[in-house]
Design an enzyme around this catalytic site. Structure first.
Site, mmCIF file in Angstrom:
data_model
loop_
_atom_site.group_PDB
_atom_site.id
_atom_site.type_symbol
_atom_site.label_atom_id
_atom_site.label_comp_id
_atom_site.label_asym_id
_atom_site.label_seq_id
_atom_site.Cartn_x
_atom_site.Cartn_y
_atom_site.Cartn_z
ATOM 1 N N ASP A 73 0.643 -1.163 -0.055
ATOM 2 C CA ASP A 73 -0.119 0.076 -0.044
ATOM 3 C C ASP A 73 1.032 1.377 0.021
ATOM 4 O O ASP A 73 0.459 2.516 0.262
ATOM 5 C CB ASP A 73 -1.013 0.216 1.306
ATOM 6 C CG ASP A 73 -2.161 -0.895 1.203
ATOM 7 O OD1 ASP A 73 -2.567 -1.347 -0.079
ATOM 8 O OD2 ASP A 73 -2.361 -1.682 2.194
ATOM 9 N N ASP A 108 -5.443 -17.001 -3.770
ATOM 10 C CA ASP A 108 -4.694 -15.871 -4.337
ATOM 11 C C ASP A 108 -5.589 -15.137 -4.922
ATOM 12 O O ASP A 108 -6.300 -14.978 -6.003
ATOM 13 C CB ASP A 108 -4.229 -17.108 -5.812
ATOM 14 C CG ASP A 108 -3.185 -16.095 -6.462
ATOM 15 O OD1 ASP A 108 -2.802 -14.955 -6.096
ATOM 16 O OD2 ASP A 108 -2.292 -16.525 -7.523
ATOM 17 N N HIS A 133 -0.936 -8.736 -3.680
ATOM 18 C CA HIS A 133 -1.725 -7.350 -3.237
ATOM 19 C C HIS A 133 -0.510 -6.311 -3.041
ATOM 20 O O HIS A 133 0.211 -6.212 -2.121
ATOM 21 C CB HIS A 133 -2.202 -7.378 -1.845
ATOM 22 C CG HIS A 133 -2.790 -6.371 -1.266
ATOM 23 N ND1 HIS A 133 -4.323 -6.079 -1.327
ATOM 24 C CD2 HIS A 133 -2.357 -5.255 -0.518
ATOM 25 C CE1 HIS A 133 -4.466 -4.936 -0.628
ATOM 26 N NE2 HIS A 133 -3.447 -4.283 -0.324
ATOM 27 N N GLU A 153 -0.494 -10.111 0.621
ATOM 28 C CA GLU A 153 0.578 -9.152 0.947
ATOM 29 C C GLU A 153 1.758 -9.776 1.184
ATOM 30 O O GLU A 153 1.716 -10.131 2.295
ATOM 31 C CB GLU A 153 -0.132 -7.968 1.511
ATOM 32 C CG GLU A 153 0.718 -6.716 1.901
ATOM 33 C CD GLU A 153 -0.176 -5.585 2.456
ATOM 34 O OE1 GLU A 153 0.460 -4.610 2.080
ATOM 35 O OE2 GLU A 153 -0.992 -6.010 3.197
#
Length: 558
Positions: free
Chosen positions: A140, A500, A452, A509
């Protein structure tokens, strides 16, 4: 050197035509040199034919011998097989590349991740000298000082123990560059040139919805290179766990970079003021509060960081006040170092018990302090838990001290048991699991496709986009267009089930803290026969210690 079509190598320079300087030298030779050659040639015409023949035959033989030797040496050189890289070496190299993909700021020319570029160059504008650089924690694009510090501590520890293995794998300079990229950033998060500080930066960016209208880095799914909005800088004024972990990171790295005296001293100074800030110089009598809550990475307790950070401070400085502190029974009691259940054995960004226990056990094994530290160091040694990197490292400690194994109650465990257990855990991660999938991206042909990760999930040719435009890539069911090589995803649940799914970060992540432990485990599992651990470098700043004699026994009273 260049490679030909048949796989051989040749030196292009050896086949180039003479330089212009050499050519000019030929052209500018004086006429008298040419005349001298003419006279020499005339004398040669009068040489005895028998002598001439013998000379020619000897010359041919000499040339033949030289040619034969050259051919044999060359053939042997080219036919010698290249060293075969084992799976752990390949995985190590890939796991280190992940850190290149996580870099923030202005990237170096040798970053070698084609789909990454400069990003977030304006982070922390107005705060000291800015906060450009460092590592994004996960997918992120947020920078957290706590897990980043832990990652740098673990990487530094692995280098101090296994620098020869890193060098044999061709990765020593790479891992040191990774560490320095991290510590350079940590030095920016507080006033590292001062003697005292009042705050440190705990994170840049945020992943929760904000009431003041700031952009949420978690919801805004765009490449880091497309982030041009002002990102929040969150500072901490009372954060003992964070500051003690940052101190550990800088202290450990100062030993890694001991040959760069100026930088090493800078790291030691930063570590010293961070540890004072963390403990308020009260040690086991600390009366301050815990770290404030954050959106992620909340420390459950700070006493274990005091033991962990203090142990690293002692290794970096040799100042006995640190070994005095970390061996105080009161501090160990606060840290619940010798009790608290099996979760104490899981070394992580939040729990440093197992790491501190092993580091202090190392002092007992190799420094042999005796009184007054032996009793507490022995107690720490007896608490060593079975965990992947420290477990394998403990096996190497036993080997270095010619200890055959470990007695646990009535059962004896050979030292190979620790390494074998480590291999089962690492092999599970690499694909020997019920899903038959490698949880390290790029290792084998079967690995997670929907990691992710914003940068990996969006094509690199998309230079600018807004948050709404990026959501289609987050919600796509297609594989990521960019492979984030070496990233260890969060992995399966306790039932060995794995999804997945890019949207489910609990499975897909990766984080720098997780990969740091993975790197350390890989290098510990490289050929354990030779070379072993480096017993001395980690203690290079510690002078010989003159320990006092224990008090005499009480006089005999009949």
């Amino acid at each position: 050197m260049e490679e030909t079509e048949n796989g051989r190598y040749y030196d292009r320079a050896a086949y180039q035509s003479p330089s212009e300087e050499v050519k000019q030298g030929w052209l500018l030779r004086p006429a008298m040199e040419m005349e001298r050659k003419r006279r020499k040639k005339k004398r040669c015409m009068n040489i005895n034919p028998t002598v001439l023949i013998r000379t020619v035959v000897l010359g041919v033989i000499l040339v033949g011998v030289v040619t034969l030797v050259t051919f044999l040496v060359t053939r042997g050189h080219h036919q010698r097989p290249l060293p075969v890289q084992d799976n752990y070496t390949i995985a190590l190299q890939q796991a280190l590349v992940f850190f290149n993909a996580q870099r923030s700021g202005r990237l170096p020319a040798n970053n070698n991740v084609s789909w990454r570029g400069d990003s977030c160059l304006d982070d922390g504008n107005g705060y000291l000298n800015g906060l450009e650089g460092g590592y994004y924690d996960g997918g992120d694009a947020v920078k957290y000082s706590f897990p980043a510090s832990f990652a740098m501590t673990i990487l530094s520890w692995s280098v101090l123990e296994y620098s020869a293995r890193y060098e044999a794998a061709g990765e020593l300079n790479h891992v040191k560059d990774i560490i320095k990229w991290g510590t350079d950033y940590l030095l920016k998060t507080f006033n590292s040139s001062a003697d005292t500080i009042e705050k440190v930066v705990s994170q840049v960016g945020e992943v929760k919805n904000s009431s003041d209208g700031k952009t949420d880095d978690g919801e805004c799914w765009i490449r880091p290179e497309s982030i041009h909005y002002r990102r929040p800088v969150i500072s901490c004024y009372d954060c003992p766990a964070l500051a003690a972990e940052m101190a550990a990171a800088l202290a450990a790295a100062s030993i890694v970079f001991k040959d760069d005296q100026e930088y090493s001293k800078k790291l030691v100074h930063g570590a010293d003021i961070l540890f004072k800030f963390a403990t308020k110089e009260e040690g086991e009598n600390y009366t301050g509060g815990p770290d404030p809550p954050t959106d992620l990475y909340n420390s459950s307790v700070f006493w274990d960081e005091f033991v962990w950070g203090g142990a690293w401070m002692y290794c970096a400085t040799g100042n006995t006040s640190y070994i005095d502190l970390v061996t105080k029974p009161g501090l160990a009691k606060h840290a619940a170092a010798f009790w608290g259940g099996p979760h104490r054995g899981v070394l992580s960004w939040d729990n440093k018990h197992a790491g501190a226990q092993l580091l202090l056990s190392r002092m007992r094994l190799f420094l042999d302090y005796g009184y007054p530290y032996e009793e507490m160091l022995k107690t720490f040694h007896e608490q060593i838990s079975q965990i992947i990197f420290p477990g394998c490292l403990d096996s190497d400690y036993l080997k270095a001290t010619f200890t055959p194994g470990w007695q646990c109650g009535p059962k004896f465990y050979p030292k190979e048991t620790f390494r074998d257990f480590t291999k089962t855990q690492i092999n599970y991660i690499l694909g020997r699991n019920p899903q038959n999938i490698s949880y390290v991206v790029g290792f084998t042909d079967h690995f997670p496709q929907q990691v992710h990760h914003k940068g990996a999930s969006i094509p690199s040719n998309i230079k600018h986009q807004n948050c709404q435009e990026g959501s289609k890539w987050r919600d796509s069911n297609k594989p990521n267009p960019n492979t984030i090589v070496g990233a260890m995803v969060a992995g399966p649940d306790k039932g060995d089930c794995f999804q997945d799914n890019r949207a489910n970060y609990n499975y897909t992540e990766p984080t720098i803290a997780g990969n740091a432990g993975l790197v350390a485990a890989f290098v510990a599992l490289l050929d354990g026969s030779n070379p072993g651990i480096d017993k001395n470098t980690i203690f290079c700043a510690i002078p010989p210690l003159s320990t006092p004699q224990p008090p005499p026994p009480q006089p005999y009273k009949p």
